[in-house]
Design a protein around this motif. Structure first.
Motif, short mmCIF file in Angstrom:
data_model
loop_
_atom_site.label_atom_id
_atom_site.label_comp_id
_atom_site.label_asym_id
_atom_site.label_seq_id
_atom_site.Cartn_x
_atom_site.Cartn_y
_atom_site.Cartn_z
N ARG A 169 14.20 60.47 21.18
CA ARG A 169 14.72 62.11 21.13
C ARG A 169 14.88 62.29 22.57
NH1 ARG A 169 11.54 65.23 16.89
NH2 ARG A 169 10.53 63.78 15.39
N THR A 170 15.63 63.62 22.78
CA THR A 170 15.99 64.20 23.89
C THR A 170 14.73 65.08 24.33
OG1 THR A 170 17.05 65.95 22.86
CG2 THR A 170 18.63 64.07 23.54
N ALA A 171 14.83 65.66 25.44
CA ALA A 171 13.74 66.52 25.84
C ALA A 171 13.65 67.85 25.18
CB ALA A 171 13.67 66.76 27.31
N SER A 172 14.83 68.29 24.76
CA SER A 172 14.81 69.50 23.81
C SER A 172 14.39 69.21 22.61
CB SER A 172 16.20 70.21 23.84
OG SER A 172 17.11 69.49 23.43
N GLU A 224 19.24 56.17 26.27
CA GLU A 224 20.52 56.35 26.06
C GLU A 224 20.71 57.63 26.72
OE1 GLU A 224 23.86 55.77 24.88
OE2 GLU A 224 22.50 54.60 23.34
N THR A 225 22.18 58.01 26.83
CA THR A 225 22.55 59.40 27.14
C THR A 225 23.05 59.87 25.85
OG1 THR A 225 22.49 58.89 29.44
CG2 THR A 225 23.75 60.58 28.88
N THR A 282 19.38 63.06 28.47
CA THR A 282 18.66 61.80 28.50
C THR A 282 17.87 61.59 26.89
OG1 THR A 282 18.55 61.83 30.73
CG2 THR A 282 16.94 60.16 29.50
N VAL A 283 17.83 60.52 26.49
CA VAL A 283 17.18 60.18 25.07
C VAL A 283 16.17 59.37 25.63
CG1 VAL A 283 17.36 59.14 22.84
CG2 VAL A 283 19.47 60.36 23.88
#
Length: 117
Positions: free
Chosen positions: A52-55, A85-86, A96-97
């Motif tokens: 997951r992404t930070a958000s 990943e991006t 950023t993932v």
């Protein structure tokens, strides 16, 4: 209007099977202190099923993005998570993932000769 940037493409990532933390009194380890945080534990739980992404993590654990970013940085420096990943937002912003670095964390007491963290 469709975006030129993909929002959530699939992430091909498999964490290591195990990471060991050796507590032997000769070198300090921050891992146990980092893991004592409730937020850090919630973040690791949110990453258990998928990267997951930070958000996305902030939404999943109901914490501010600033708090999650702080803990993500600490978890990354302790080699408990990895940037894998991006992704790009619909506005083209890089995101950023993150994913778990290992499926299992083993705490060992004493020198075993095998230090992964």
């Amino acid at each position: 209007m469709a975006s030129a940037f993909p929002h959530h493409p699939p992430v091909e990532y498999a964490p290591r099977e195990q990471t060991s933390v050796v507590v032997d009194g000769t070198e300090p380890t921050d891992v146990l202190q980092i893991l004592s945080s409730e937020t850090a534990q919630e973040i690791l739980g949110a990453l258990r099923d998928e990267p997951r992404t930070a958000s996305d993590i902030a939404d999943a654990v109901d914490r501010s993005l600033q708090s999650v970013s702080y803990h993500l940085d600490r978890l990354r420096r302790a080699n408990l998570i990895e940037a894998v990943e991006t992704w790009y937002s619909e506005k083209g912003t890089e995101m950023t993932v993150y994913a778990l670095a290992a499926e299992r964390l083993v705490v060992q007491f004493g020198d075993t000769g095998d230090r992964s963290v």
